[in-house]
Design a protein around this motif. Structure first.
Motif, short mmCIF file in Angstrom:
data_model
loop_
_atom_site.label_atom_id
_atom_site.label_comp_id
_atom_site.label_asym_id
_atom_site.label_seq_id
_atom_site.Cartn_x
_atom_site.Cartn_y
_atom_site.Cartn_z
N SER A 17 -3.97 -6.29 -13.19
CA SER A 17 -3.91 -4.85 -12.92
C SER A 17 -3.72 -4.09 -14.22
O SER A 17 -2.94 -4.49 -15.07
N GLU A 67 -2.47 4.35 -5.87
CA GLU A 67 -1.48 3.40 -6.36
C GLU A 67 -0.32 3.33 -5.39
O GLU A 67 0.05 4.31 -4.76
N SER A 68 0.32 2.14 -5.28
CA SER A 68 1.38 1.95 -4.30
C SER A 68 2.66 1.41 -4.90
O SER A 68 3.47 0.85 -4.20
N SER A 126 -9.70 -3.43 -3.29
CA SER A 126 -10.15 -2.10 -3.69
C SER A 126 -11.60 -1.92 -3.28
O SER A 126 -12.27 -2.87 -2.85
N ARG A 183 -2.32 -6.54 -4.03
CA ARG A 183 -2.88 -5.26 -3.62
C ARG A 183 -3.93 -5.50 -2.54
O ARG A 183 -4.55 -6.57 -2.50
N VAL A 197 0.84 -1.20 0.00
CA VAL A 197 0.00 0.00 0.00
C VAL A 197 0.87 1.25 0.00
O VAL A 197 2.05 1.20 0.38
N ASN A 220 -4.40 -7.73 -8.98
CA ASN A 220 -4.95 -7.05 -7.82
C ASN A 220 -5.59 -8.06 -6.90
O ASN A 220 -5.53 -9.26 -7.13
N HIS A 221 -6.21 -7.59 -5.82
CA HIS A 221 -6.70 -8.51 -4.79
C HIS A 221 -7.76 -9.47 -5.31
O HIS A 221 -7.85 -10.60 -4.89
N LEU A 273 4.46 -4.44 -7.60
CA LEU A 273 4.60 -5.55 -6.67
C LEU A 273 5.98 -6.17 -6.81
O LEU A 273 6.59 -6.09 -7.88
#
Length: 603
Positions: free
Chosen positions: A452, A434-435, A372, A369, A224, A446-447, A438
């Protein structure tokens, strides 16, 4: 009936639903351990409380099936924290129920006079914390001259908490001819030294499966932006909707901050930290056990020894400082064959540190991630569709009013009302920024498992200008949800966001531009005072008023950064970039007055 166990204990296990013993429980029943000292390393959640309960039985009961009249204690169990001591006493109570055992507790924070009266009446087994046990021994309330067995539970934690002096006092006062069992998650040098000093020819037991840490726990490292830590925790809690969850912080201040934040977001939360009294801690844990609270926020020290049945989710709000802390925290879930999730919230600057801790703990976490806002809403919709109430037939007593509702409002309006009511009872998810990329070992997803999207490949789009920028403290973290809420957009319809000092450029998907314009209305404003304008083509960010100052030139005190007007000597190249001086020196400023040349001295 399980073989090799005292009949009374075997009946208690059968009544409790035990069909098979764990590895550590089987190990302590081996003939070589029956009357010997033992140093046992077993992880949290491996069933070690029942294990030392079974191991004590031959020493305490001998050949008898039941205890006689309670007098001075025969067995002593020392635990590092109040919660763990009380938990051990509860476990031993049902395990020894049919033996007629009297079990007393001596823990800090409880009424010492009441404990003294209990000890005067007699007890077969005493369970306590080091400091309180030493107090009772010193005051003559606890007679340990008749002890036949001593158990040190979580011995490594007791040394970490500074109880070495108390432990040595207790072991020194106990009879020399006793049995000493030490249980520890790890066996560092300090534990080995203590064992060598107070045990005789101890049998070393390493529970099978110790090398494979917590195979019932799914580890997820969620990367994050540093400013999104709290928001990510909210989304993780909302995504999993665990029956019980515990969130670990490194300090009391962090516990208080996160407790207030989640309380404001309509989560049922309790806090555990060292500043709470024993009564407050007991009420907090009871609220978790009976379902009045679903989230416990705690420091590592405050959470030691607590047992929350059915704990499904562990969140590391602050990263653990070492692999042992990671394993102790995570071991609260994934017990007794149940699956659990351990989620590490990893701010991007701390990614390398997290990788080192995971590697040292021999854990392969899945990098992803955080959920969201769209992921959380999609999961809510799945849960709604799976609600048994939607598939149950309409009852006779309900039919008449159901018909009235449908006639008055219609099925679509009723479905919308049900959806709104369902969502209003839950905290709204957060929009995350956005972080960064990865790690290579993580999954590029993504989660929710969908690939992504690369913002550089956003597709056909239209740019819009908003009349707020850095000087108005504009940030994507509040611009995105504001656009989604007031302009009828989803996050996937918003592309790049380019911040300028006085304005912000936002990229909107081309097929959503018309609906965006319709939503904001003819006044072309959002939030009342933010003006919106469509940009022809792509904005020329290179000609914006803001330009990064040169590293060798600092702004004057109290003034902003230099702009192009401040540096008229910079010539523009064909590519629109400042041309580099050939000599590597700054070109002369044509505006500055020429310095008069010195006349050459006459020879």
């Amino acid at each position: 009936m399980i073989e090799g166990i005292a009949p009374a204990l075997a009946k208690a296990l059968e009544k409790r639903g035990y069909l098979e013993l764990t590895a550590v429980q089987k190990a302590v029943l081996e003939p070589a351990v029956k009357q010997a000292d033992a140093l046992v390393s077993a992880q949290t959640g491996s069933g070690k409380t029942v294990a030392f309960g079974l191991a004590l039985a031959p020493t305490l009961l001998g050949e008898a099936e039941r205890f006689g009249q309670a007098q001075a204690p025969l067995g002593l169990v020392v635990a590092p924290t109040r919660e763990l001591a009380l938990q051990v006493a509860r476990e031993l109570s049902w395990l020894y129920e049919q033996t007629g055992a009297t079990i007393a507790t001596c823990v800090g924070g409880m009424d010492m006079r009441s404990e003294r009266r209990t000890l005067e009446r007699g007890a077969h087994i005493v369970v306590g914390t080091p400091g309180r046990l030493r107090d009772h021994i010193t005051r003559g309330a606890l007679d340990i001259s008749g002890l036949t067995a001593v158990v040190l539970d979580e011995a490594d934690e007791m040394l970490d908490l500074g109880f070495r002096e108390d432990l040595e006092f207790i072991l020194g006062e106990a009879p020399a001819e006793r049995r000493t069992l030490m249980f520890s998650a790890t066996v560092p040098r300090a534990i080995a030294t203590l064992a060598k000093k107070y045990q005789h020819n101890a049998v070393r037991i390493e529970a099978a499966g110790e090398a494979k840490q917590h195979h019932d726990i799914e580890y997820r490292a969620l990367l994050v932006a540093a400013s999104d830590r709290d928001n990510a925790i909210v989304n993780v809690l909302r995504f999993y909707e665990a029956r019980n969850a515990i969130v670990f912080c490194n300090t009391r201040a962090a516990v208080n901050h996160l407790t207030a934040r989640l309380n404001n977001r309509n989560f049922s939360v309790v806090a555990l930290s060292g500043e709470l009294s024993q009564n407050e801690r007991s009420h907090a844990l009871q609220a978790m056990r009976d379902g009045r609270a679903r989230v416990c926020i705690a420091t590592d020290v405050a959470a030691r020894g607590i047992d929350l049945p059915g704990l499904e989710l562990v969140i590391h709000a602050d990263l653990p400082t070492n692999p042992d802390t990671l394993l102790h925290r995570s071991g609260r879930t994934g017990r007794a064959g149940r699956k659990g999730i351990s989620a590490l919230i990893v701010p991007h600057p701390a990614r390398r540190r997290c990788e080192r801790v995971l590697q040292a703990a021999r854990i392969a976490a899945e990098w992803a991630r955080p959920p969201s806002a769209e992921d959380v809403i999609a999961r809510d919709n799945e849960r709604m569709l799976a609600d048994p109430a939607l598939s149950e037939p309409v009852g006779e007593s309900e039919q008449e009013f159901v018909t009235t509702l449908l006639e008055k409002f219609g099925p679509q309006q009723m479905a919308a009302a049900y959806l709104r009511q369902n969502r209003s009872s839950r905290s709204a998810p957060e929009y995350l920024s956005e972080s960064g990329p990865l790690p290579a070992m993580g999954k590029s997803a993504n989660h929710a498992g969908t690939p992504s999207r690369d913002r550089d490949d956003f597709g056909d789009s239209v740019w819009f200008s908003l009349s707020v920028g850095r000087k108005q403290n504009a940030e994507p973290r509040w611009l995105i949800p504001m656009l989604c809420r007031t302009a009828d957009l989803t996050k996937r319809e918003i592309g790049a966001i380019r911040m300028q000092p006085e304005e912000t450029f936002v990229q909107i998907a081309a097929n959503s531009a018309d609906s965006f314009l319709q939503a904001i209305g003819p006044q072309m404003t959002i939030q009342g005072n933010i003006r919106v304008a469509m940009v022809e083509g792509e904005p020329d960010f290179g000609r914006s008023a803001y330009r990064t100052p040169r590293p060798d030139k600092k702004p004057h005190r109290g003034k902003g950064n230099f702009t192009g007007k401040d540096k008229p000597w910079e010539a523009k190249s064909k590519a629109g970039k400042p041309a580099k001086p050939k000599s590597g020196k700054k070109p002369a400023n044509p505006i500055a007055p020429a310095k008069p040349r010195k006349k050459p001295k006459s020879s």
